[in-house]
Design a protein around this motif. Structure first.
Motif, PDB file in Angstrom:
ATOM      1  N   THR A 242       0.835  -1.219   0.000  1.00 17.64           N
ATOM      2  CA  THR A 242       0.000   0.000   0.000  1.00 17.64           C
ATOM      3  C   THR A 242       0.858   1.253   0.000  1.00 17.64           C
ATOM      4  N   VAL A 245       2.090   1.805  -3.540  1.00 17.34           N
ATOM      5  CA  VAL A 245       1.015   2.334  -4.392  1.00 17.34           C
ATOM      6  C   VAL A 245       0.807   3.818  -4.107  1.00 17.34           C
ATOM      7  N   TRP A 246       0.801   4.167  -2.837  1.00 18.06           N
ATOM      8  CA  TRP A 246       0.589   5.571  -2.457  1.00 18.06           C
ATOM      9  C   TRP A 246       1.725   6.463  -2.965  1.00 18.06           C
ATOM     10  N   LEU A 249       0.467   7.324  -6.282  1.00 18.55           N
ATOM     11  CA  LEU A 249      -0.849   7.963  -6.289  1.00 18.55           C
ATOM     12  C   LEU A 249      -0.798   9.414  -5.848  1.00 18.55           C
ATOM     13  N   LEU A 301      -6.973   8.902 -10.882  1.00 11.71           N
ATOM     14  CA  LEU A 301      -6.523   7.975  -9.845  1.00 11.71           C
ATOM     15  C   LEU A 301      -6.469   6.538 -10.360  1.00 11.71           C
ATOM     16  N   CYS A 304      -3.478   6.080 -12.463  1.00  8.26           N
ATOM     17  CA  CYS A 304      -2.264   5.984 -11.653  1.00  8.26           C
ATOM     18  C   CYS A 304      -2.196   4.655 -10.898  1.00  8.26           C
ATOM     19  N   TRP A 305      -3.343   4.175 -10.465  1.00  8.67           N
ATOM     20  CA  TRP A 305      -3.377   2.998  -9.598  1.00  8.67           C
ATOM     21  C   TRP A 305      -2.966   1.723 -10.342  1.00  8.67           C
ATOM     22  N   ARG A 309      -0.082  -0.411  -8.899  1.00  6.86           N
ATOM     23  CA  ARG A 309      -0.406  -1.715  -8.315  1.00  6.86           C
ATOM     24  C   ARG A 309       0.485  -2.802  -8.921  1.00  6.86           C
TER      25      ARG A 309
END
Length: 323
Positions: A242, A245-246, A249, A301, A304-305, A309
């Motif tokens: 996570t 990923v952030w 993001l 988003l 980007c995700w 991911r």
């Protein structure tokens, strides 16, 4: 004859109609100095028969409607709208006052006998209380070679087109009916260009949204590829998926936010310009504009995700060996 058609609630005679547009006429108010050449005052006007207000859903706020006695040889009369009453006689009744139109050098004064509600004309017909100056004169006192018959019907207006055509042909077989349409059709014709512009803008916007999504995806995917070694180090040191990923993001959110803010400002000015061109437009809708901005951010988003991911599935050993 038209009034006898079943379902017809009111019929009026005029030169022009609010659904089409009212022509501009120079006018003069009694007691006011005569305007200099080139500085005349103008207002929308049309000759109209009794019942004109009822047909178009207008109402009298003061005075009376035209009567059958308002004919050639009788004193000239006029009905003005509330905007004109506020402009020239604020705080007092305009009934009994006089205005003149046409040849202002030799004015033929007409007495104000009624005040009608404000209304827009043309493409803004369903946009009331516009405040623009308008007045009506009796058809019998100011007739014209071109005639518009207007009907208010109880049912769907398009079902009355053929009965109206038959009634006119029975009364005057040689009379040329140049245009027989419903109000909805007339407004649609007037708004045809803007309808095309609306569809074009929607298509361009959808294409722009798609290109933005593809572009963001490509940029983030390339960025993730360039930072493969860094990602391997972070994963080897125990970074959570996570957090990785952030990492991607947050940049996407920042750029999407800047783009959405710029779009909101641009949309405000665009809506203002279109609202002046077409008063019938619903105007500024904060919910719709906000929904579009949220949609843009969400698309950014997601774009980007997906590549972000994908970086969490990289084997740390392979990532550390990447050059």
């Amino acid at each position: 004859k038209l009034a006898e058609i079943p379902g017809v609630e009111a019929v009026a005679l005029s030169q022009d109609t609010p659904a089409g547009d009212l022509r501009a006429a120079a006018y003069r108010v009694e007691g006011q100095p005569a305007p200099e050449p080139g500085k005349e005052l103008y207002a929308g006007w049309t000759p109209a028969s009794p019942g004109f207000l009822k047909v178009f859903g207008l109402h009298l706020t003061q005075g009376r409607d035209f009567l059958s006695s308002d004919r050639p040889g009788s004193p000239k009369v006029v009905i003005i709208n509330e905007a004109m009453a506020r402009k020239w006689w604020p705080g007092e009744s305009p009934l009994g006052k006089r205005i003149a139109s046409g040849d202002l050098a030799k004015p033929e004064w007409a007495e104000v006998v009624g005040v009608m509600s404000d209304f827009e004309a043309g493409a803004g017909f369903y946009f009331p209380n516009s405040g623009k100056l308008k007045f009506l004169v009796p058809w019998a006192q100011n007739n014209h070679r071109f005639i518009s018959f207007s009907l208010r019907t109880a049912g769907a207006s398009d079902t009355y087109l053929e009965p109206v055509r038959k009634a006119i042909s029975q009364m005057a077989p040689d009379l040329a009916v140049s245009e027989l349409v419903t109000v909805e059709q007339e407004l649609a014709d007037q708004l045809g260009f803007y309808s095309f512009l609306r569809k074009l803008l929607v298509q361009i916007s959808c294409l722009g949204l798609l290109l933005a999504a593809v572009g963001i995806y490509g940029v983030v995917a390339n960025l993730a590829s360039e930072r493969t070694r860094e990602i391997g180090i972070r994963m080897a040191l125990g970074a959570r998926p996570t957090a990785l990923v952030w990492l991607f993001l947050k940049n996407g959110i920042r750029l999407a936010g800047i783009g959405a803010a710029a779009g909101l400002v641009a949309s405000y000015f665009l809506i203002t310009v279109l609202g002046r061109l077409v008063p019938a437009l619903p105007g500024k809708d904060p919910w719709m504009v906000g929904a579009v901005a949220v949609l843009l951010v969400m698309v950014a988003l997601v774009a980007c995700w997906i590549p972000a991911r994908r970086t969490t599935r990289i084997d740390p050993i392979i990532a550390l060996r990447a050059e």
